[in-house]
Scaffold this motif. Sequence first.
Motif, PDB file in Angstrom:
ATOM      1  N   ARG A  44      -7.442   8.437 -10.751  1.00  0.00           N
ATOM      2  CA  ARG A  44      -8.005   9.770 -10.544  1.00  0.00           C
ATOM      3  C   ARG A  44      -9.431   9.700  -9.994  1.00  0.00           C
ATOM      4  NH1 ARG A  44     -11.222  12.439 -12.894  1.00  0.00           N
ATOM      5  NH2 ARG A  44     -11.541  14.643 -12.904  1.00  0.00           N
ATOM      6  N   ILE A  45     -10.249   8.833 -10.550  1.00  0.00           N
ATOM      7  CA  ILE A  45     -11.637   8.700 -10.088  1.00  0.00           C
ATOM      8  C   ILE A  45     -11.662   8.122  -8.674  1.00  0.00           C
ATOM      9  CG2 ILE A  45     -13.847   7.549 -10.507  1.00  0.00           C
ATOM     10  CD1 ILE A  45     -13.212   7.699 -13.513  1.00  0.00           C
ATOM     11  N   PHE A  46     -10.782   7.171  -8.391  1.00  0.00           N
ATOM     12  CA  PHE A  46     -10.736   6.604  -7.043  1.00  0.00           C
ATOM     13  C   PHE A  46     -10.252   7.657  -6.041  1.00  0.00           C
ATOM     14  CE2 PHE A  46      -8.904   3.468  -3.865  1.00  0.00           C
ATOM     15  CZ  PHE A  46     -10.146   3.168  -3.323  1.00  0.00           C
ATOM     16  N   ALA A  47      -9.332   8.523  -6.449  1.00  0.00           N
ATOM     17  CA  ALA A  47      -8.867   9.608  -5.576  1.00  0.00           C
ATOM     18  C   ALA A  47     -10.026  10.554  -5.258  1.00  0.00           C
ATOM     19  CB  ALA A  47      -7.711  10.356  -6.222  1.00  0.00           C
ATOM     20  N   VAL A  48     -10.902  10.793  -6.237  1.00  0.00           N
ATOM     21  CA  VAL A  48     -12.095  11.613  -6.004  1.00  0.00           C
ATOM     22  C   VAL A  48     -12.955  10.956  -4.926  1.00  0.00           C
ATOM     23  CG1 VAL A  48     -14.303  12.338  -7.026  1.00  0.00           C
ATOM     24  CG2 VAL A  48     -12.173  12.701  -8.280  1.00  0.00           C
ATOM     25  N   LEU A  70      -2.243   6.872  -7.887  1.00  0.00           N
ATOM     26  CA  LEU A  70      -2.319   6.421  -6.496  1.00  0.00           C
ATOM     27  C   LEU A  70      -1.428   5.213  -6.312  1.00  0.00           C
ATOM     28  CD1 LEU A  70      -6.181   6.508  -5.794  1.00  0.00           C
ATOM     29  CD2 LEU A  70      -4.468   8.116  -4.968  1.00  0.00           C
ATOM     30  N   ASN A  71      -0.959   5.030  -5.092  1.00  0.00           N
ATOM     31  CA  ASN A  71      -0.317   3.779  -4.704  1.00  0.00           C
ATOM     32  C   ASN A  71      -0.885   3.397  -3.343  1.00  0.00           C
ATOM     33  OD1 ASN A  71       1.129   5.204  -2.683  1.00  0.00           O
ATOM     34  ND2 ASN A  71       2.826   5.593  -4.073  1.00  0.00           N
ATOM     35  N   ASN A  72      -0.516   2.246  -2.843  1.00  0.00           N
ATOM     36  CA  ASN A  72      -1.064   1.774  -1.569  1.00  0.00           C
ATOM     37  C   ASN A  72      -0.772   2.740  -0.425  1.00  0.00           C
ATOM     38  OD1 ASN A  72      -2.092  -0.460  -2.825  1.00  0.00           O
ATOM     39  ND2 ASN A  72      -0.561  -1.883  -2.055  1.00  0.00           N
ATOM     40  N   ASN A  73       0.394   3.386  -0.457  1.00  0.00           N
ATOM     41  CA  ASN A  73       0.749   4.323   0.616  1.00  0.00           C
ATOM     42  C   ASN A  73      -0.222   5.503   0.647  1.00  0.00           C
ATOM     43  OD1 ASN A  73       3.269   2.854  -0.297  1.00  0.00           O
ATOM     44  ND2 ASN A  73       4.002   3.770   1.608  1.00  0.00           N
ATOM     45  N   ILE A  74      -0.543   6.043  -0.518  1.00  0.00           N
ATOM     46  CA  ILE A  74      -1.454   7.184  -0.585  1.00  0.00           C
ATOM     47  C   ILE A  74      -2.856   6.759  -0.148  1.00  0.00           C
ATOM     48  CG2 ILE A  74      -2.562   8.855  -2.136  1.00  0.00           C
ATOM     49  CD1 ILE A  74       0.058   8.786  -3.803  1.00  0.00           C
ATOM     50  N   ILE A  75      -3.306   5.607  -0.614  1.00  0.00           N
ATOM     51  CA  ILE A  75      -4.628   5.102  -0.239  1.00  0.00           C
ATOM     52  C   ILE A  75      -4.697   4.893   1.272  1.00  0.00           C
ATOM     53  CG2 ILE A  75      -6.208   3.134  -0.451  1.00  0.00           C
ATOM     54  CD1 ILE A  75      -5.112   2.839  -3.378  1.00  0.00           C
ATOM     55  N   PHE A  76      -3.669   4.260   1.837  1.00  0.00           N
ATOM     56  CA  PHE A  76      -3.599   4.010   3.267  1.00  0.00           C
ATOM     57  C   PHE A  76      -3.650   5.333   4.039  1.00  0.00           C
ATOM     58  CE2 PHE A  76      -1.069   1.116   6.449  1.00  0.00           C
ATOM     59  CZ  PHE A  76      -2.145   1.152   7.329  1.00  0.00           C
ATOM     60  N   ARG A  77      -2.881   6.320   3.585  1.00  0.00           N
ATOM     61  CA  ARG A  77      -2.851   7.633   4.250  1.00  0.00           C
ATOM     62  C   ARG A  77      -4.230   8.280   4.217  1.00  0.00           C
ATOM     63  NH1 ARG A  77       0.465  10.375   1.189  1.00  0.00           N
ATOM     64  NH2 ARG A  77       2.330   9.571   2.180  1.00  0.00           N
ATOM     65  N   SER A 114       5.005   3.728  10.688  1.00  0.00           N
ATOM     66  CA  SER A 114       5.272   5.140  10.360  1.00  0.00           C
ATOM     67  C   SER A 114       6.041   5.282   9.043  1.00  0.00           C
ATOM     68  CB  SER A 114       6.016   5.835  11.493  1.00  0.00           C
ATOM     69  OG  SER A 114       7.326   5.365  11.600  1.00  0.00           O
ATOM     70  N   ALA A 115       6.785   4.247   8.662  1.00  0.00           N
ATOM     71  CA  ALA A 115       7.531   4.286   7.399  1.00  0.00           C
ATOM     72  C   ALA A 115       6.591   4.349   6.193  1.00  0.00           C
ATOM     73  CB  ALA A 115       8.446   3.070   7.289  1.00  0.00           C
ATOM     74  N   PHE A 116       5.362   3.832   6.332  1.00  0.00           N
ATOM     75  CA  PHE A 116       4.388   3.878   5.235  1.00  0.00           C
ATOM     76  C   PHE A 116       3.908   5.306   4.968  1.00  0.00           C
ATOM     77  CE2 PHE A 116       3.039  -0.624   6.598  1.00  0.00           C
ATOM     78  CZ  PHE A 116       3.921  -1.205   5.724  1.00  0.00           C
ATOM     79  N   PHE A 117       3.942   6.150   5.995  1.00  0.00           N
ATOM     80  CA  PHE A 117       3.379   7.492   5.880  1.00  0.00           C
ATOM     81  C   PHE A 117       4.440   8.567   5.673  1.00  0.00           C
ATOM     82  CE2 PHE A 117       0.433   5.034   8.621  1.00  0.00           C
ATOM     83  CZ  PHE A 117      -0.586   4.912   7.705  1.00  0.00           C
ATOM     84  N   ARG A 118       5.675   8.159   5.499  1.00  0.00           N
ATOM     85  CA  ARG A 118       6.754   9.113   5.275  1.00  0.00           C
ATOM     86  C   ARG A 118       6.778   9.583   3.827  1.00  0.00           C
ATOM     87  NH1 ARG A 118      10.214   9.512   9.431  1.00  0.00           N
ATOM     88  NH2 ARG A 118      10.223   7.850  10.970  1.00  0.00           N
ATOM     89  N   ASN A 119       7.522  10.634   3.598  1.00  0.00           N
ATOM     90  CA  ASN A 119       7.733  11.146   2.251  1.00  0.00           C
ATOM     91  C   ASN A 119       8.594  10.133   1.486  1.00  0.00           C
ATOM     92  OD1 ASN A 119       8.851  12.566   0.008  1.00  0.00           O
ATOM     93  ND2 ASN A 119       8.351  14.488   1.034  1.00  0.00           N
TER      94      ASN A 119
END
Length: 152
Positions: free
Chosen positions: A55-59, A83-90, A120-125
């Motif tokens: 949560r703090i890293f997302a902030v 968070l996961n790597n995909n969200i961080i990458f995005r 593009s597969a990293f940024f998919r739903n």
Amino acid sequence: MKNNDILRRLRYTFNFGDDKMMELFAKGGMVVSRADVSDYLKKEEEDTHKPLNDRIFAVFLNGFITNFRGAKDGPIPEPEKTLNNNIIFRKLKIALNFKDEDILAIYDLVEMRIGKHELSAFFRNPSQPQYRECKDQFLRNFLEGLQIKYRK
């Protein structure tokens, strides 16, 4: 990758001082002290190391986006609880306003070959069948490429 490691790499890559780090957290909606920033940046072996929860890293990442892209109208975005790597990458992609070609060029700097479809597969739903989990090696190499590109 651990959130603290990514934070350290981003700080080094963009040459952020303590004041700038505190500003980025504030832009994300959280006030942190210089001591907090220092503790987040310490190695795990150090006594005063403070783990950076999702949560703090997302902030911080939301503040990172605001820093590079400007503030959106309305309230500050609510930080993710996990968070996961995909969200961080995005979030990094959004902050730096990168297109797929820009990211592929970053990977070329570290001599890592990745296809556009694979990227593009990293940024998919996650519910889509083509979704692919971003492993640590992809995020680590991307951060290393950013360092080559932005660190003088």
